[in-house]
Write a protein that holds these residues in place. Structure first.
Motif, PDB file in Angstrom:
ATOM      1  N   GLY A  97       0.808  -1.218   0.000  1.00 27.20           N
ATOM      2  CA  GLY A  97       0.000   0.000   0.000  1.00 27.20           C
ATOM      3  C   GLY A  97       0.836   1.259   0.000  1.00 27.20           C
ATOM      4  N   LEU A  98       0.305   2.281   0.687  1.00 27.72           N
ATOM      5  CA  LEU A  98       0.940   3.599   0.697  1.00 27.72           C
ATOM      6  C   LEU A  98       0.971   4.144   2.112  1.00 27.72           C
ATOM      7  N   ASP A  99       2.093   4.780   2.471  1.00 30.15           N
ATOM      8  CA  ASP A  99       2.226   5.382   3.797  1.00 30.15           C
ATOM      9  C   ASP A  99       2.911   6.732   3.653  1.00 30.15           C
ATOM     10  N   TYR A 100       2.097   7.801   3.710  1.00 31.46           N
ATOM     11  CA  TYR A 100       2.630   9.157   3.557  1.00 31.46           C
ATOM     12  C   TYR A 100       2.872   9.817   4.916  1.00 31.46           C
ATOM     13  N   TYR A 101       2.695   9.057   5.977  1.00 33.56           N
ATOM     14  CA  TYR A 101       2.832   9.634   7.319  1.00 33.56           C
ATOM     15  C   TYR A 101       4.295   9.907   7.666  1.00 33.56           C
ATOM     16  N   TRP A 102       5.137   8.916   7.444  1.00 30.82           N
ATOM     17  CA  TRP A 102       6.552   9.046   7.800  1.00 30.82           C
ATOM     18  C   TRP A 102       7.340   9.689   6.677  1.00 30.82           C
ATOM     19  N   GLU A 103       8.018  10.788   6.985  1.00 30.85           N
ATOM     20  CA  GLU A 103       8.801  11.477   5.969  1.00 30.85           C
ATOM     21  C   GLU A 103       9.987  10.648   5.516  1.00 30.85           C
ATOM     22  N   SER A 104      10.421   9.727   6.370  1.00 32.09           N
ATOM     23  CA  SER A 104      11.573   8.886   6.023  1.00 32.09           C
ATOM     24  C   SER A 104      11.217   7.800   5.010  1.00 32.09           C
ATOM     25  N   ASN A 105       9.924   7.609   4.705  1.00 30.99           N
ATOM     26  CA  ASN A 105       9.532   6.587   3.729  1.00 30.99           C
ATOM     27  C   ASN A 105       9.962   7.001   2.316  1.00 30.99           C
ATOM     28  N   PRO A 106      10.063   6.024   1.406  1.00 25.06           N
ATOM     29  CA  PRO A 106      10.420   6.350   0.014  1.00 25.06           C
ATOM     30  C   PRO A 106       9.415   7.349  -0.590  1.00 25.06           C
ATOM     31  N   PRO A 107       9.847   8.082  -1.620  1.00 31.12           N
ATOM     32  CA  PRO A 107       8.956   9.065  -2.264  1.00 31.12           C
ATOM     33  C   PRO A 107       7.650   8.433  -2.758  1.00 31.12           C
ATOM     34  N   LYS A 108       6.611   9.257  -2.855  1.00 31.30           N
ATOM     35  CA  LYS A 108       5.280   8.766  -3.255  1.00 31.30           C
ATOM     36  C   LYS A 108       5.307   7.949  -4.539  1.00 31.30           C
TER      37      LYS A 108
END
Ligand SMILES: [Zn+2]
Length: 258
Positions: A97-108
């Protein structure tokens, strides 16, 4: 009457179980847990879920890569996931899925690409999906709609009642965690009111999300009785009926015998 619990989302491969994993698994079995879908969140987690499903008769596996590790999804990883699904106790692709909460996650864009590739694999293999969506409701829904043949669950649901209705419309199940038992829970209880009984799944997401009275502690599958109790109250049915319905729902989704 003892509840026959099926935990639709767990992480017993988590290191917090390293000391006493076998003991906890024996304990939940004695407490009425008849099924656990252990979900991979990385390729290592997927392998561990696969191993757990081999070791314990009541364990099943979902294999996939969480958006946190979206940049690790390549052809080799996809091939390994596909290979694992040839074992009959691997029942789903997830969690993806998608996780936009953590800034450390890979780009959208990286997350979306990994998500689409794994949705594509689920379609090809005719398997359901376990969806992780955090602060990415719209983009998640848009991608789910691109894969009309695929069904699944939006796990640890965190959206509004309106978003739940959109997910229900495309055939998805809604996963409820211990959050429903929290004192300040409001939105998720409104969601529970909207979701028909035949689309409710119960999950621990253990070791996280332990319900009251274990809030903040390590979670385990037999604690699902506290979530069942809360949702049964909202639905004005017995705990047994609510739990039986949720167990049937996860078995239906995973194409198991009811
Ligand atoms: Zn999870």
């Amino acid at each position: 009457m003892e509840l026959k619990i099926f935990d639709s989302h767990a992480h017993y491969d988590d290191e917090s179980f390293d000391e006493d994993r076998d003991k906890v698994i024996e304990e939940i079995r004695n407490e009425g847990v008849i099924g656990v879908l252990n979900c991979g969140s990385s390729i290592e987690g997927a392998r561990a879920s696969f191993e757990l499903s081999k070791k314990y008769d009541f364990f099943y596996a979902a294999v996939g890569v969480h958006p946190e590790y979206a940049d690790k999804v390549n052809d080799e990883v996809l091939k390994e996931i596909e290979d694992m699904t040839s074992f009959h106790k691997v029942k789903a692709i997830g969690e993806i899925g998608l996780d936009y909460y953590w800034e450390s996650n890979p780009p959208k864009e990286v997350q979306k690409e990994a998500f689409r590739k794994q949705m594509n694999l689920a379609r090809k293999l005719n398997l359901p999906v376990v969806i992780h969506d955090r602060d990415a409701h719209k983009d998640t829904l848009d991608i789910l709609k691109e894969f009309k043949e695929v069904n699944g669950v939006v796990h640890c649901f965190s959206g509004s009642p309106e978003f739940a209705k959109e997910c229900l419309k495309i055939g998805y199940y809604i996963g409820f965690t211990g959050v429903v038992t929290f004192k300040n829970a409001k939105k998720i209880l409104e969601v529970a009111k909207e979701v028909p009984l035949n689309r409710i799944l119960l999950e621990t997401d253990c070791p996280y999300m332990a319900p009251t009275p274990y809030r903040g502690k390590r979670n385990q599958s037999n604690y699902i009785k506290y979530m069942a109790e809360k949702i049964a109250e909202i639905k004005e049915i017995s705990i047994e009926d609510l739990n039986n319905q949720a167990t049937q729902n996860i078995k239906r989704l995973l194409n198991m015998e009811l």
